[in-house]
Design a protein around this motif. Structure first.
Motif, mmCIF file in Angstrom:
data_model
loop_
_atom_site.group_PDB
_atom_site.id
_atom_site.type_symbol
_atom_site.label_atom_id
_atom_site.label_comp_id
_atom_site.label_asym_id
_atom_site.label_seq_id
_atom_site.Cartn_x
_atom_site.Cartn_y
_atom_site.Cartn_z
ATOM 1 N N MET A 1 22.139 -5.862 39.293
ATOM 2 C CA MET A 1 20.693 -5.995 39.148
ATOM 3 C C MET A 1 20.076 -4.698 38.614
ATOM 4 S SD MET A 1 19.709 -9.016 40.021
ATOM 5 C CE MET A 1 17.959 -8.989 40.524
ATOM 6 N N GLN A 2 20.719 -3.580 38.926
ATOM 7 C CA GLN A 2 20.128 -2.311 38.517
ATOM 8 C C GLN A 2 20.037 -2.234 36.991
ATOM 9 O OE1 GLN A 2 22.081 1.479 39.538
ATOM 10 N NE2 GLN A 2 20.536 1.625 41.109
ATOM 11 N N GLY A 3 18.861 -1.832 36.510
ATOM 12 C CA GLY A 3 18.708 -1.698 35.076
ATOM 13 C C GLY A 3 18.345 -2.998 34.401
ATOM 14 N N GLN A 4 18.206 -4.036 35.168
ATOM 15 C CA GLN A 4 17.872 -5.325 34.581
ATOM 16 C C GLN A 4 16.548 -5.237 33.822
ATOM 17 O OE1 GLN A 4 16.573 -8.309 37.258
ATOM 18 N NE2 GLN A 4 17.614 -9.943 36.173
ATOM 19 N N GLY A 5 16.535 -5.757 32.611
ATOM 20 C CA GLY A 5 15.309 -5.755 31.834
ATOM 21 C C GLY A 5 15.083 -4.467 31.079
ATOM 22 N N LEU A 6 16.009 -3.533 31.177
ATOM 23 C CA LEU A 6 15.830 -2.247 30.505
ATOM 24 C C LEU A 6 16.616 -2.179 29.203
ATOM 25 C CD1 LEU A 6 16.206 0.168 33.551
ATOM 26 C CD2 LEU A 6 14.108 -0.682 32.546
ATOM 27 N N LEU A 18 16.411 5.069 35.537
ATOM 28 C CA LEU A 18 17.506 4.777 36.475
ATOM 29 C C LEU A 18 17.695 5.918 37.469
ATOM 30 C CD1 LEU A 18 20.117 3.005 34.177
ATOM 31 C CD2 LEU A 18 18.527 2.004 35.823
ATOM 32 N N ASP A 19 17.489 7.157 37.008
ATOM 33 C CA ASP A 19 17.624 8.307 37.901
ATOM 34 C C ASP A 19 16.597 8.218 39.034
ATOM 35 O OD1 ASP A 19 18.467 10.907 38.801
ATOM 36 O OD2 ASP A 19 16.636 11.700 37.893
ATOM 37 N N HIS A 20 15.361 7.886 38.685
ATOM 38 C CA HIS A 20 14.315 7.779 39.721
ATOM 39 C C HIS A 20 14.526 6.562 40.612
ATOM 40 C CE1 HIS A 20 11.345 11.031 39.093
ATOM 41 N NE2 HIS A 20 11.968 11.116 37.932
ATOM 42 N N HIS A 21 15.161 5.542 40.065
ATOM 43 C CA HIS A 21 15.455 4.365 40.892
ATOM 44 C C HIS A 21 16.566 4.678 41.893
ATOM 45 C CE1 HIS A 21 16.981 0.013 41.334
ATOM 46 N NE2 HIS A 21 15.972 0.203 42.128
ATOM 47 N N GLN A 73 10.189 0.730 41.232
ATOM 48 C CA GLN A 73 10.567 1.863 42.081
ATOM 49 C C GLN A 73 10.589 3.180 41.309
ATOM 50 O OE1 GLN A 73 10.638 1.255 45.422
ATOM 51 N NE2 GLN A 73 9.971 -0.736 44.638
ATOM 52 N N SER A 74 10.974 3.146 40.056
ATOM 53 C CA SER A 74 10.962 4.395 39.286
ATOM 54 C C SER A 74 9.529 4.789 38.951
ATOM 55 C CB SER A 74 11.813 4.279 38.025
ATOM 56 O OG SER A 74 11.315 3.276 37.178
ATOM 57 N N SER A 75 8.676 3.813 38.678
ATOM 58 C CA SER A 75 7.274 4.130 38.423
ATOM 59 C C SER A 75 6.657 4.777 39.668
ATOM 60 C CB SER A 75 6.503 2.864 38.039
ATOM 61 O OG SER A 75 5.163 3.173 37.740
ATOM 62 N N ALA A 76 6.992 4.251 40.849
ATOM 63 C CA ALA A 76 6.482 4.803 42.104
ATOM 64 C C ALA A 76 6.948 6.247 42.306
ATOM 65 C CB ALA A 76 6.944 3.932 43.273
ATOM 66 N N SER A 77 8.228 6.473 42.040
ATOM 67 C CA SER A 77 8.791 7.813 42.221
ATOM 68 C C SER A 77 8.192 8.802 41.213
ATOM 69 C CB SER A 77 10.309 7.741 42.061
ATOM 70 O OG SER A 77 10.877 9.024 42.091
ATOM 71 N N GLY A 116 3.448 13.278 31.577
ATOM 72 C CA GLY A 116 4.768 13.838 31.861
ATOM 73 C C GLY A 116 5.870 12.808 31.672
ATOM 74 N N ASP A 117 6.796 12.756 32.633
ATOM 75 C CA ASP A 117 7.951 11.856 32.534
ATOM 76 C C ASP A 117 7.566 10.375 32.606
ATOM 77 O OD1 ASP A 117 9.904 13.661 32.039
ATOM 78 O OD2 ASP A 117 10.709 13.717 34.079
ATOM 79 N N LEU A 118 6.335 10.089 32.972
ATOM 80 C CA LEU A 118 5.898 8.684 32.979
ATOM 81 C C LEU A 118 6.008 8.063 31.600
ATOM 82 C CD1 LEU A 118 2.814 9.090 35.266
ATOM 83 C CD2 LEU A 118 4.728 7.564 35.721
ATOM 84 N N GLU A 119 6.040 8.933 30.599
ATOM 85 C CA GLU A 119 6.264 8.490 29.231
ATOM 86 C C GLU A 119 7.488 7.567 29.144
ATOM 87 O OE1 GLU A 119 7.265 11.805 26.780
ATOM 88 O OE2 GLU A 119 7.050 10.697 24.917
ATOM 89 N N ALA A 120 8.453 7.816 30.009
ATOM 90 C CA ALA A 120 9.696 7.035 29.984
ATOM 91 C C ALA A 120 9.446 5.539 30.176
ATOM 92 C CB ALA A 120 10.661 7.541 31.061
#
Ligand code: ZN
Length: 148
Positions: A1-6, A18-21, A73-77, A116-120
Motif C-alpha cells: 500500500m505504501q506509495g500507492q498513487g504516487l 515516502l521518507d515523511h510517511h 501522513q507525509s503532508s501532516a509531517s 519549503g519541502d511541501l513543494e514535494a
C-alpha cells in the motif's frame, strides 16, 4: 500500500513523501497541549491529530500524528516541520498557499520558498481525489489555531 498513487510523481518528490510517511516528524504527543484537534477523511480513511502549544503568538510546539495513506501522513509531517515556531499569522498564510498549490494556482517563487519541502506534494493536484488527503492535516491545524 505504501506509495500507492504516487506512481507519476517526480522521483525526488516521491522520496520526500515516502521518507515523511516512514518517519513522520513531531509525532510525539505534547505533555500539556493548549489545544488538540482530530480530523478524518472518510473518503480514504485518513486520520490526523494536531496538538499545539502556543508561545506568545507563535507555534511554540506542535505534535502531528495519525494514520492513513502516504499523502495524508507525509503532508501532516511536512506541515509540522514547516509551521513549527512560526507566528499564527504565518502558519495560516502557509496553509492558504498550500491550499492554493493544491487547487492549481500558480505560486510565485517566494511563495514556493515559503512552502519549503511541501513543494514535494505539488504533483498531488493532478489527482483530485487525493487533494483531500493532502489538505486533511491543514484543516485540523486551522481549527486548532482558531481555538487557541
Ligand atoms: Zn488518503
Amino acid at each position: 500500500m505504501q506509495g500507492q498513487g504516487l506512481g507519476d510523481l517526480d522521483s525526488l518528490y516521491r522520496e520526500i513523501i515516502l521518507d515523511h510517511h516512514r518517519s513522520p516528524r513531531n509525532r510525539e504527543p505534547l505533555a500539556s497541549p493548549d489545544v488538540e484537534v482530530e480530523a478524518v477523511n472518510p473518503f480514504c480513511g485518513d486520520e490526523v491529530k494536531v496538538q499545539l502549544k502556543a508561545a506568545d503568538s507563535t507555534l511554540g510546539d506542535i505534535s502531528v500524528s495519525g494514520h492513513g495513506c502516504s499523502i495524508s501522513q507525509s503532508s501532516a509531517s511536512l506541515m509540522g516541520e514547516v509551521v513549527k515556531g512560526k507566528s499564527f499569522a504565518d502558519a495560516l498564510k502557509i496553509r492558504r498557499l498550500f491550499q492554493g498549490l493544491m487547487k492549481g494556482e500558480e505560486l510565485t517563487e517566494d511563495q514556493m520558498v515559503a512552502l519549503g519541502d511541501l513543494e514535494a506534494l505539488q504533483g498531488v493536484r493532478k489527482y483530485p481525489v487525493r487533494i483531500k488527503c493532502a489538505l486533511l492535516a491543514w484543516s485540523a491545524l486551522e481549527d486548532a489555531l482558531k481555538r487557541l
